[in-house]
Every structure is written in structure tokens, then in C-alpha cells.
Design an enzyme around this catalytic site. Structure first.
Site, PDB file in Angstrom:
ATOM      1  N   ASP A  67       0.842  -1.200   0.000  1.00 16.70           N
ATOM      2  CA  ASP A  67       0.000   0.000   0.000  1.00 16.70           C
ATOM      3  C   ASP A  67       0.880   1.253   0.000  1.00 16.70           C
ATOM      4  OD1 ASP A  67      -2.214  -1.647   0.169  1.00 16.70           O
ATOM      5  OD2 ASP A  67      -2.747  -1.075   2.226  1.00 16.70           O
ATOM      6  N   LEU A 119     -22.389  -1.019   8.687  1.00 16.11           N
ATOM      7  CA  LEU A 119     -23.018   0.268   8.381  1.00 16.11           C
ATOM      8  C   LEU A 119     -22.142   1.434   8.836  1.00 16.11           C
ATOM      9  CD1 LEU A 119     -26.517  -0.913   9.643  1.00 16.11           C
ATOM     10  CD2 LEU A 119     -25.958  -0.418   7.262  1.00 16.11           C
ATOM     11  N   GLY A 175     -22.857   1.162  12.939  1.00 15.39           N
ATOM     12  CA  GLY A 175     -22.713  -0.185  13.485  1.00 15.39           C
ATOM     13  C   GLY A 175     -22.905  -1.273  12.447  1.00 15.39           C
ATOM     14  N   ALA A 227      -8.814  -0.495   6.078  1.00 20.88           N
ATOM     15  CA  ALA A 227      -8.730  -1.771   6.806  1.00 20.88           C
ATOM     16  C   ALA A 227      -9.644  -1.861   8.024  1.00 20.88           C
ATOM     17  CB  ALA A 227      -7.303  -2.131   7.201  1.00 20.88           C
ATOM     18  N   ALA A 228     -10.522  -0.887   8.235  1.00 19.63           N
ATOM     19  CA  ALA A 228     -11.489  -1.019   9.336  1.00 19.63           C
ATOM     20  C   ALA A 228     -12.391  -2.221   9.061  1.00 19.63           C
ATOM     21  CB  ALA A 228     -12.328   0.241   9.461  1.00 19.63           C
ATOM     22  N   GLY A 229     -12.874  -2.324   7.819  1.00 20.69           N
ATOM     23  CA  GLY A 229     -13.732  -3.459   7.449  1.00 20.69           C
ATOM     24  C   GLY A 229     -12.970  -4.771   7.516  1.00 20.69           C
ATOM     25  N   ASP A 230     -11.705  -4.739   7.146  1.00 25.38           N
ATOM     26  CA  ASP A 230     -10.891  -5.968   7.193  1.00 25.38           C
ATOM     27  C   ASP A 230     -10.688  -6.420   8.645  1.00 25.38           C
ATOM     28  OD1 ASP A 230     -10.629  -5.874   4.440  1.00 25.38           O
ATOM     29  OD2 ASP A 230      -8.736  -4.771   4.522  1.00 25.38           O
ATOM     30  N   GLY A 287      -2.571   3.486   8.325  1.00 25.92           N
ATOM     31  CA  GLY A 287      -2.136   2.267   7.640  1.00 25.92           C
ATOM     32  C   GLY A 287      -3.168   1.170   7.736  1.00 25.92           C
TER      33      GLY A 287
HETATM   34  O1  RIB Z   1      -9.276  -2.896   2.651  1.00 25.34           O
HETATM   35  C1  RIB Z   1      -8.092  -2.145   2.617  1.00 25.34           C
HETATM   36  C2  RIB Z   1      -7.182  -2.675   1.556  1.00 25.34           C
HETATM   37  O2  RIB Z   1      -7.787  -2.484   0.296  1.00 25.34           O
HETATM   38  C3  RIB Z   1      -5.857  -1.969   1.468  1.00 25.34           C
HETATM   39  O3  RIB Z   1      -4.887  -2.524   2.311  1.00 25.34           O
HETATM   40  C4  RIB Z   1      -5.517  -2.063  -0.016  1.00 25.34           C
HETATM   41  O4  RIB Z   1      -4.451  -2.889  -0.295  1.00 25.34           O
HETATM   42  C5  RIB Z   1      -6.798  -2.543  -0.692  1.00 25.34           C
HETATM   43  O5  RIB Z   1      -6.706  -3.837  -1.051  1.00 25.34           O
END
Ligand code: RIB
Length: 304
Positions: A12, A212, A216, A240-243, A278
Site C-alpha cells: 500500500d 453500516l 454499526g 482496513a477497518a472493514g478488514d 495504515g
Molecule cells: O481494505 C483495505 C485494503 O484495500 C488496502 O490494504 C488495499 O491494499 C486494498 O486492497
């Protein structure tokens, strides 16, 4: 239950600006940094941070050392990962002062996934194991159908949402974790409730976890709907909050945790992640999340 994350790794390149650049505009950035990322890598790290034993499958290129070192140092097993001759995937990410982001991706090694590699990876897993997927690698339809044949439980985070998803057989999926944009694209309506009804009618066994953002999340599973408020946080970078949320939720499933607890912990972990810069580096460990939770406040729903 074993957990396999089969997904992308990206380098990234993150640029901080006061606003996301519009077409035709040129802007000077205030800051630039390189982070490990990719939805697969981020979710694998989040699941491992949440205490699951995680095996990762996917591909990196010759420049992938940052990615493999990050996965290993965050306790993700990369013995199944492939190394290709080309470049790794990379993402160019703009982050605005308000914490919003805009991303474009070069897939690189993430799109070198062959049928033979998928079969070789799946041979290490058996019925009942959990497969966590996103939509940043090629060959997802084959991967989904082969995993289903082996009896794996499949959780798909259909992100990014694009037309390639139409080739995936959603009847093979067990759990869908998706946001408002994604459910509108898949559910075929602007109204979220209608989208949920449409998906439930088409795939009655599918458990749907809808995130959402500041409002939430809600889980529709086995005829029941559970809601969880988001936690108050200081937004620095939402990447990356969703990840983080998805990886934490997947880890909780492998432990057989009650959904209510799983949603609460995953939401707290995501709130901590958005308060940091990040992707992968922003993902907190479970001990930190648990220590922070008693002091965290749930956001109140906006007045009608
Ligand atoms: O969900 C975030 C990610 O989306 C980032 O790390 C980026 O690489 C994209 O894939």
C-alpha cells in the site's frame, strides 16, 4: 476448525491529502508512507490478532518481502503462499484529513491463482473448516465451487464489489460480510431492507452481516436479526477497518463464540483500527481490544 484465508496481498502506497483528488485536479500531498496491505493479508492478520490459527494462501511477487515478513511476524502461517516471478499487487491510497480513502489497485501476483494451486491448497483442509475470501484475486468462482465440494464453510467479503462477482455461485456461500455499497449492488435495490429480503429469498441459508460504518452493523442469521452499535473513536484512517472487523468475526466463528459477543469485539477492534494510520499496522491484538472495551462508548443512533 481450521481457518484458511485465501486472498490478496498488496504493497500500500499511502498519500495523505486534505481532500481526495477530483478528476482534473493536482494536489500536493502532506505525507507519504508504504504499508503492507491487501484485503486478504489484512483479514488474515486480524483473525490471527483475534487469536485464531490462520493459514494464508495467495501470491506475492519478487518484491513481496514486506508482505511475507509482515504475515509471519503477525503469526500467520504462510507455508502455502506462492512466490511468482512478477511484481506483487500494490494499491495507491489517498487518505483525506477527514480519514476517508480512495484506492486504486494493480493486482500483480494476486491474479496468478491457477486451478492447480487452488486444488493443492484445499487438499490441506477438510469438511467444516472455514474459508475466508475477498474479491481481490482471480479464479474466485473455481475456488468457491471446489471449497464447497470439499465441505468447507465459506465466508465471503465481496470487496471490492465488481462484475466479476456475478460469476461466483452464491448458493455455495455460508456467510456474507458486506457494506452498504456492496449489498445495494448485490441486492439490486437502493433500500437496504429490500436488498436483505432479496438476498434472503435467493439464498435462504446465507447468513448476512451488514456493516453500516458509524451506524454499526446488523447480522441476519437463522431468522433472527442482531444489531451492534459502532464504538466512538477518533477517525485517523478508515483503511482496513472493514478488514479488521471481518477478520475478528471469522476468528470468533472458529471458536464457536456467540454472535452477540463476536459482533461487539469485532466492532471494538475496528474502532481502534480507524484511530491509527495504515492497513495491517493499524490492526490491534485481542488483549488490547479486551482491555480497551470497558472504557469504550457505543455511538448513539442519530435522531430521526
Ligand atoms: O481494505 C483495505 C485494503 O484495500 C488496502 O490494504 C488495499 O491494499 C486494498 O486492497
Amino acid at each position: 476448525m481450521k481457518l484458511l484465508v485465501f486472498g490478496s496481498c498488496n504493497i500500500d502506497r499511502v498519500y495523505r491529502l486534505d481532500h481526495i483528488v477530483a478528476p482534473g485536479e493536482t494536489e500536493r500531498t502532506c505525507d507519504y508512507a508504504v504499508f503492507p496491505g491487501g484485503k486478504g493479508l489484512n483479514q488474515a492478520i486480524a483473525a490471527a490478532a483475534a487469536g485464531a490459527e490462520v493459514r494464508f494462501a495467495g501470491a506475492v511477487g519478487q518484491d513481496g518481502e514486506l508482505l511475507t515478513e509482515t504475515l509471519s511476524s503477525r503469526s500467520v502461517d504462510i507455508s502455502l503462499l506462492q512466490k511468482t516471478n512478477g511484481a506483487s499487487g500494490h494499491a495507491v491510497i489517498q487518505v483525506s484529513d477527514g480519514g476517508e480513502n480512495a484506492i486504486f489497485l494493480y493486482p500483480g501476483a494476486n491474479e496468478t491463482i491457477t486451478d492447480a494451486y487452488i486444488d493443492a491448497v484445499l487438499a490441506h483442509f477438510e469438511a467444516g473448516d472455514l474459508l475466508l475470501l475477498q474479491n481481490e484475486i482471480n479464479n474466485l468462482p473455481y475456488l468457491v465451487s471446489r471449497a464447497k465440494q470439499r465441505g468447507l464453510r465459506i465466508l465471503l467479503n465481496p470487496s471490492p464489489c465488481n462484475k466479476r462477482l456475478h460469476e461466483v455461485d452464491f448458493a455455495c456461500l455460508d456467510i456474507l460480510v458486506l457494506n452498504e455499497v456492496e449489498i445495494r449492488a448485490l441486492g439490486g435495490d437502493d433500500d437496504l431492507a429490500v436488498c436483505l429480503q432479496n438476498l434472503a429469498a435467493r439464498y435462504p441459508h446465507l447468513q448476512i452481516l451488514l456493516t453500516l460504518g458509524a451506524d454499526g452493523c446488523m447480522l441476519v442469521a437463522d431468522g433472527e436479526t442482531l444489531r451492534q452499535a459502532a464504538f466512538e473513536t477518533t477517525v485517523v484512517d478508515t483503511t482496513a477497518a472493514g478488514d479488521t472487523f471481518t477478520g475478528y468475526f471469522a476468528a470468533a466463528i472458529t471458536r464457536g463464540e456467540a454472535y452477540r459477543d463476536a459482533l461487539q469485539t469485532a466492532s471494538a477492534a475496528a474502532a481502534i483500527a480507524v484511530s491509527r494510520s495504515g492497513a495491517a499496522p493499524s490492526i490491534p491484538a485481542l488483549a488490547e481490544v479486551r482491555a480497551a472495551m470497558p472504557g469504550m462508548r457505543e455511538r448513539q443512533p442519530a435522531a430521526e
